[in-house]
Motif scaffolding. Structure first.
Motif, PDB file in Angstrom:
ATOM      1  N   PRO A  97       0.822  -1.211   0.000  1.00  0.00           N
ATOM      2  CA  PRO A  97       0.000   0.000   0.000  1.00  0.00           C
ATOM      3  C   PRO A  97       0.860   1.267   0.000  1.00  0.00           C
ATOM      4  O   PRO A  97       1.955   1.279   0.559  1.00  0.00           O
ATOM      5  N   ASN A  98       0.360   2.268  -0.637  1.00  0.00           N
ATOM      6  CA  ASN A  98       1.064   3.543  -0.720  1.00  0.00           C
ATOM      7  C   ASN A  98       0.630   4.436   0.439  1.00  0.00           C
ATOM      8  O   ASN A  98      -0.495   4.905   0.475  1.00  0.00           O
ATOM      9  N   LYS A  99       1.539   4.613   1.353  1.00  0.00           N
ATOM     10  CA  LYS A  99       1.202   5.388   2.554  1.00  0.00           C
ATOM     11  C   LYS A  99       1.096   6.875   2.254  1.00  0.00           C
ATOM     12  O   LYS A  99       0.563   7.627   3.048  1.00  0.00           O
ATOM     13  N   ASP A 100       1.652   7.284   1.131  1.00  0.00           N
ATOM     14  CA  ASP A 100       1.742   8.725   0.855  1.00  0.00           C
ATOM     15  C   ASP A 100       0.639   9.216  -0.088  1.00  0.00           C
ATOM     16  O   ASP A 100       0.716  10.322  -0.608  1.00  0.00           O
ATOM     17  N   LEU A 101      -0.356   8.395  -0.286  1.00  0.00           N
ATOM     18  CA  LEU A 101      -1.418   8.779  -1.218  1.00  0.00           C
ATOM     19  C   LEU A 101      -2.138  10.036  -0.714  1.00  0.00           C
ATOM     20  O   LEU A 101      -2.378  10.193   0.479  1.00  0.00           O
ATOM     21  N   LYS A 102      -2.475  10.897  -1.649  1.00  0.00           N
ATOM     22  CA  LYS A 102      -3.161  12.143  -1.299  1.00  0.00           C
ATOM     23  C   LYS A 102      -4.532  12.155  -1.977  1.00  0.00           C
ATOM     24  O   LYS A 102      -4.756  11.427  -2.934  1.00  0.00           O
ATOM     25  N   PRO A 103      -5.425  13.009  -1.503  1.00  0.00           N
ATOM     26  CA  PRO A 103      -6.719  13.124  -2.181  1.00  0.00           C
ATOM     27  C   PRO A 103      -6.544  13.615  -3.624  1.00  0.00           C
ATOM     28  O   PRO A 103      -5.563  14.286  -3.953  1.00  0.00           O
ATOM     29  N   GLU A 104      -7.509  13.265  -4.445  1.00  0.00           N
ATOM     30  CA  GLU A 104      -7.517  13.744  -5.831  1.00  0.00           C
ATOM     31  C   GLU A 104      -8.415  14.978  -5.896  1.00  0.00           C
ATOM     32  O   GLU A 104      -9.571  14.925  -5.501  1.00  0.00           O
ATOM     33  N   TYR A 105      -7.862  16.058  -6.394  1.00  0.00           N
ATOM     34  CA  TYR A 105      -8.602  17.326  -6.387  1.00  0.00           C
ATOM     35  C   TYR A 105      -9.231  17.619  -7.741  1.00  0.00           C
ATOM     36  O   TYR A 105      -8.657  17.306  -8.780  1.00  0.00           O
ATOM     37  N   ALA A 106     -10.387  18.253  -7.712  1.00  0.00           N
ATOM     38  CA  ALA A 106     -11.029  18.705  -8.948  1.00  0.00           C
ATOM     39  C   ALA A 106     -11.479  20.153  -8.761  1.00  0.00           C
ATOM     40  O   ALA A 106     -12.167  20.470  -7.787  1.00  0.00           O
ATOM     41  N   GLN A 107     -11.055  21.003  -9.660  1.00  0.00           N
ATOM     42  CA  GLN A 107     -11.518  22.395  -9.663  1.00  0.00           C
ATOM     43  C   GLN A 107     -12.419  22.554 -10.879  1.00  0.00           C
ATOM     44  O   GLN A 107     -12.045  22.169 -11.972  1.00  0.00           O
ATOM     45  N   GLN A 108     -13.580  23.139 -10.655  1.00  0.00           N
ATOM     46  CA  GLN A 108     -14.505  23.330 -11.780  1.00  0.00           C
ATOM     47  C   GLN A 108     -14.832  24.816 -11.964  1.00  0.00           C
ATOM     48  O   GLN A 108     -15.071  25.512 -10.982  1.00  0.00           O
ATOM     49  N   TYR A 109     -14.844  25.227 -13.220  1.00  0.00           N
ATOM     50  CA  TYR A 109     -15.290  26.578 -13.578  1.00  0.00           C
ATOM     51  C   TYR A 109     -16.358  26.392 -14.651  1.00  0.00           C
ATOM     52  O   TYR A 109     -16.123  25.679 -15.633  1.00  0.00           O
ATOM     53  N   ASP A 110     -17.476  27.026 -14.458  1.00  0.00           N
ATOM     54  CA  ASP A 110     -18.569  26.834 -15.416  1.00  0.00           C
ATOM     55  C   ASP A 110     -19.225  28.177 -15.695  1.00  0.00           C
ATOM     56  O   ASP A 110     -19.381  29.002 -14.791  1.00  0.00           O
ATOM     57  N   ALA A 111     -19.596  28.393 -16.936  1.00  0.00           N
ATOM     58  CA  ALA A 111     -20.391  29.574 -17.279  1.00  0.00           C
ATOM     59  C   ALA A 111     -21.393  29.175 -18.352  1.00  0.00           C
ATOM     60  O   ALA A 111     -21.039  28.473 -19.300  1.00  0.00           O
ATOM     61  N   GLY A 112     -22.615  29.593 -18.180  1.00  0.00           N
ATOM     62  CA  GLY A 112     -23.608  29.196 -19.171  1.00  0.00           C
ATOM     63  C   GLY A 112     -24.866  30.016 -19.056  1.00  0.00           C
ATOM     64  O   GLY A 112     -24.964  30.979 -18.288  1.00  0.00           O
TER      65      GLY A 112
END
Lengths: 673, 358
Positions: free
Chosen positions: A465-480
């Protein structure tokens, strides 16, 4: 990469089809799949003569129960495949795994809510939409970002998109204190699915509803020659499914307060046909059993002084049993059991400070743990705290909404090393404006930051197991923007929506297999530029004819920007993400009969990072058609329908080496008493 | 000072230009010193498991052309299938062992045109001796194939999940990994098969989960074991093929990628301390001592050393890089001093490199 490690089973379930690596394990299973279809119906309730719902601060698309047959839909995955921005990863067949990807983000970024409470899977983070039957569903809404509601659970703020499923609620009167609906669906794949719904009014304030169904199918289908990893035609075997689900809900409501209690049990036994491997005989005997129980309670009350309260609690116990009776081991059997439990409590409180200004606080506590009978398993327990402060302010034509989520996770394990505690802030800002006097025209924009934590599989599966795993981030920008209008003439109404967006994913969690083992790593960045657009209208022709037409288009440029820039895969399109998706639905109805046609076209994709000829998956287009007839039998309303999936018998694959079924048929009959 | 800055600027500009020009360029093959004997080089790529996309890259030294899949080109519409695991040339024939597709393709060596296909459950590796091809299978056997009739003439039972083999002192050494015995631990034996009688005569205890095997000219057999991924690390066992006893177990820092290759007096295998950065260690077979910590002397980095081979005539060493196992790999050729000569693009997970003679 060569050996088949037994532990792999679960990884199959998580193959998101996301870029990178994943599939190197030879899994015994093959339930995973991904299909890319797109359905879109922005904020429109199909087949109603009323004007579609008011557009929201975020893009949202709704499909309701009356629409399901118009899409020839058998499960939730079928029902939402036309929605814009949606790709369904489909491993094929009636029991094949089906997961959702929204706007190029992995399945773990979409929260699936069941009457407002998340169906959470701490083990692999993905919900098999094929397991969600349509018989008890009233409405499905996909929200990009988050539902723009002020009073909701903290978890509803915590994902990059939300698929909200609302079940059928009893609406009965003293004169008609009960309603029973019985139906049966039968057709190709040896399918027989009887279902029964019983709604009962107990008093002025109490009522209940029980939904139950039983699915039985051999699942077999023939597939033809195809270049995508399938050289020769053949028959998919070991595809049987036997599933039962019962969902009982008790409702109480009085004045401005309401209570509900759900008990839901799902039991299934599925064969896993595996990938079609050249030259090798098909695997047989691999089996998967699911036993999922959840109990969910909710209470909501509004007070005249501006306060409103929403309480939710849920307990889930999910058992998964996997058997490969022909695995090469000492005993030639691979037999694994996994159990996960969740204890969940959510409190949300909203207050209207002024007529145009509301604030709310939501606090969720979840405890998840998991057992598995595999050597050296860590037996993880994760405590998650989510606290949200949200606000909604209306300033004339401008509406501003914002939320700030603070997530804390605390993890413990019995063996090995626990995932470090996480403390993360995730803000969201939304704005809508109606710039014109015509209130039907609205512009909107939002920014949202969210993340997905590594799942138990990401962290504790495999040998190292990878002890150093970090969360996966998502940034969203939307215009409509959106425009809707009720019309008097030939056209009943028209709605048009369009959104452009940019998503950035960092610390992407991918499984990197090494030669004989593998590990999960944060590897990669993704930039996704996309466009979602949809139009919906209805025409009233003469002689009682009505035409409903909707069309959606999605553009997704999902680029691997991991780098370095000299990397040959830099700026390549992510595997399995089509650049263009077009979906179209049309129906003609008159009186008691309606005929519907649905089509989803997916442009070519690649299944690996290199985007070269060897990875190429050709474009395909799949059509469905249905006929729905409503009448009455001895005064009891009756609905009969015939549905055809893959009308033109198109050969295609969504996931490499997993051929999809050709033309199939389904007949349904339903009577309400 | 000003001049210095200008200089830096120019250097930076040059670097940028260089980087920009590198962007997305496919690797350009340019072997510097192909010998007259060699026609070209084959690379067998495993592809992704379940993807049916194993390919056979061929690079022709004379025409300097690269064929991404020579097997597909010669046998269209036939393709190799799923996870080609080993490749060997014996005489005018080539043997391609395709693991998940349960196939051994026998082809002409020069064109890869299929001559025969033998179906064998989960075949792994191939070696040759006296008109016989020996193929391990996860069924716990070594199949003996007559290279003339191209049929299996005998099946020898060995240990569980046999992997690679090597021949030394008239004997065939087979690594019995037991890597699939899960949930039981892997095994730790090396089967010894007498090549005269084609029978197993002994099992030698080596380190747990043996995978890769090679032999030198001094009757030494080198066995790389993966360990149990928990308390027992990967390790190297050296067996004396004269006595069939373990000779030594040098301390090495192996990762999870363990190709091993002998050329002349030297044995090459990758080492790592973090499973992220690899070096290619060199062991002196003659003196039985470490010869070099890293064969690569010019700083060239290999992300994921997946296969090692070489050309005894030139002293060149070839290293297959699987990178992230989901993208096309590369084969990098080094001269005998460990300096990069050239690189060619391969398919996904290049697992075996074989030279083709004219």
């Amino acid at each position: 990469m060569k050996k088949h490690l037994p532990l792999i089973f679960n990884y199959q379930w998580r193959k998101p089809g996301c870029f990178a690596v994943l599939l190197c394990l030879s899994l015994p299973i093959s339930v995973s799949a991904q299909s890319d279809t797109t359905k879109k119906i922005k904020e429109v309730q199909v087949n109603t003569t009323t004007l579609p719902a008011v557009p929201l601060a975020v893009p949202s698309q709704t499909i309701s129960a009356s629409d399901f047959s118009h899409y020839s839909a058998f499960n939730v995955a079928d029902a939402i495949r036309n929605l814009s921005g949606v790709s369904i990863k489909d491993y094929g067949g009636i029991g094949g795994l089906k997961t959702i990807s929204v706007r190029g983000l992995g399945a773990n970024h979409t929260a699936v809510l069941f009457d407002g409470v998340q169906i959470n899977d701490a083990e692999n983070g993905q919900i098999d939409l094929g397991k969600l039957n349509l018989t008890n569903i009233q409405e499905i809404t996909l929200y990009n970002g988050q539902p723009p509601t002020i009073l909701q659970t903290a978890r509803a703020y915590a994902s990059s998109s939300v698929l909200s499923i609302k079940t059928i609620k009893p609406y009965l009167t003293a004169a008609e204190p009960y309603a029973i609906t019985a139906g049966i669906k039968a057709g190709s794949f040896g399918l027989v699915e009887p279902y029964l719904q019983w709604q009962q009014r107990l008093s002025n304030t109490w009522s209940f509803i029980i939904n139950s169904y039983l699915t039985d199918a051999n699942g077999r289908y023939n597939y033809a020659h195809n270049d995508n990893g399938v050289k020769d035609g053949g028959t998919r075997n070991n595809t049987q499914i036997n599933a039962q689900q019962t969902d009982g809900a008790l409702y109480w409501s009085k004045d401005s307060a309401g209570f509900n209690l759900h008990i839901n049990y799902y039991n299934s036994d599925r064969g896993l046909p595996g990938a079609v491997i050249d030259n090798a005989p098909p695997t047989f005997g691999q089996q998967l059993w699911n036993r999922d129980l959840f109990i969910q309670a909710g209470y909501e009350q509004k007070w005249a002084d501006g306060f409103s309260l929403l309480l939710n609690a849920k307990f889930t116990n999910s058992k998964l049993h996997y058997l490969d009776p022909h695995f090469i081991t000492a005993t030639n059997v691979l037999d694994q059991h996994f159990t996960q439990r969740e204890y969940y409590q959510s409190t949300a409180l909203a207050y209207s400070i002024l007529n145009n200004w509301e604030i709310s606080l939501a606090a969720d506590v979840a405890v998840n743990n998991m057992d598995a009978d595999i050597p050296n398993f860590s037996f993880p327990t994760r405590l998650t705290l989510l606290n949200v402060l949200a606000s909604n302010l209306v300033l004339g034509r401008l509406t501003l909404q914002g939320s700030l989520l603070y997530t804390n996770t605390f993890e413990s394990v019995k063996t090995r090393t626990a995932y470090p505690d996480q403390h993360l802030l995730s803000p969201t800002l939304m704005a809508t404006i109606k710039p014109l006097d015509d209130q039907n025209f609205q512009l909107r924009t939002y920014y949202k930051s969210s993340f997905r934590n590594p799942t138990f599989n990401d962290l504790y599966y495999g040998f190292s197991p990878n002890k150093d795993l970090k969360p996966e981030y998502a940034q969203q920008y939307d215009a409509g923007g959106s425009y809707r209008k009720g019309l008097d003439g030939l056209f009943d109404f028209i709605t048009v929506t369009a959104d452009a967006y940019f998503n950035h994913v960092s610390n992407k969690i991918v499984f990197i297999p090494t030669l004989y083992n593998g590990s999960t790593q944060n590897f990669g960045k993704v930039d996704i530029k996309g466009l979602d657009a949809g139009i919906k209208t209805a025409l009233k022709a003469g002689n009682g004819y009505r035409f409903d037409i909707s069309a959606n288009y999605s553009y997704q440029q999902a680029l691997n920007v991991t780098g370095p820039v000299t990397d040959e895969n830099y700026l390549n399109q992510l595997p399995y993400i089509p650049k263009n998706t077009v979906s179209f639905n049309a129906g003609i109805s008159k009186g008691s009969i309606g005929v519907y046609y649905n089509q989803v076209a997916i442009s070519s994709r690649y299944y690996n990072n290199n985007n070269d000829a060897a990875d190429y998956m050709p474009a395909y287009s799949v059509s469905d058609a249905s006929v729905v007839y409503k009448t009455s039998l001895s005064h009891f309303p009756v609905t009969a329908s015939a549905e055809v999936n893959n009308l033109f018998n198109k050969n295609y694959v969504v996931v490499q080496s997993y051929p999809m079924p050709g033309r199939s048929y389904r007949l349904s009959f339903q009577i309400s008493i | 000072m000003k001049q210095f800055k200008l200089h830096s600027f120019l250097v930076a500009l040059a670097s940028i230009t260089l980087l920009a020009s590198c962007h997305k360029d496919k690797v350009t093959p340019a072997p510097s010193k192909p010998t007259a004997e060699r026609a070209g080089i084959y690379v067998l790529n495993q592809g992704g498991i379940g993807h049916n996309n194993s390919t056979l890259t061929y690079y022709d030294y004379t025409s300097k052309s690269l064929v991404p899949d020579q097997f597909a080109a010669a046998n269209a519409p036939g393709t190799l299938g799923d996870t080609g695991n080993d490749l060997g040339i014996y005489g005018s024939k080539m043997y391609i062992v395709v693991n998940n597709s349960d196939a051994i393709y026998i082809t002409t060596a020069k064109t890869a045109k299929q001559l025969s296909k033998i179906t064998l459950h989960q075949p792994r590796s191939v070696v040759f001796d006296k008109n016989h091809a020996f193929v391990t299978s996860y069924d716990g056997t070594v199949s003996v194939i007559d290279t003339t009739s191209m049929t299996i003439t005998k099946t020898i039972t060995v240990g569980a999940d046999p992997e690679q083999m090597a021949i030394a002192n008239g004997k065939l050494y087979v690594a019995n990994s037991g890597g699939l015995l899960y949930p039981d631990p892997p095994t730790n034996t090396l089967s010894v098969i007498d090549l005269a009688t084609l029978t197993e005569i002994k099992k030698i205890t080596v380190q747990i989960n043996p995978i890769a095997v090679t032999a030198d000219a001094y009757n030494n057999v080198y066995v790389l074991s993966l360990g149990d991924f928990d308390t027992k690390p990967a390790g190297l066992t050296i067996v004396d093929a004269t006595t069939d006893a373990v000779k030594s177990e040098p301390t090495v820092s192996l990762g999870y990628n363990i190709p091993i290759y002998t050329q002349g007096d030297f044995v090459y295998y990758p080492t790592t301390t973090d499973n992220k950065t690899y070096q290619i260690a060199v062991y002196n077979a003659k003196t039985q001592s470490s010869a070099s910590v890293n064969f690569i002397t010019d700083g060239t980095s290999i992300t994921t050393p997946f296969s090692i081979s070489g050309d005894p005539l030139t002293g060149e060493i070839f290293i297959g890089d699987a990178k992230d196992y989901a993208s096309n790999g590369t084969l990098t050729a080094f001269d005998k001093t460990g300096k990069k000569e050239y690189a060619i693009a391969t398919g996904i997970s290049p697992g075996k490199i074989v030279l083709l003679n004219k």
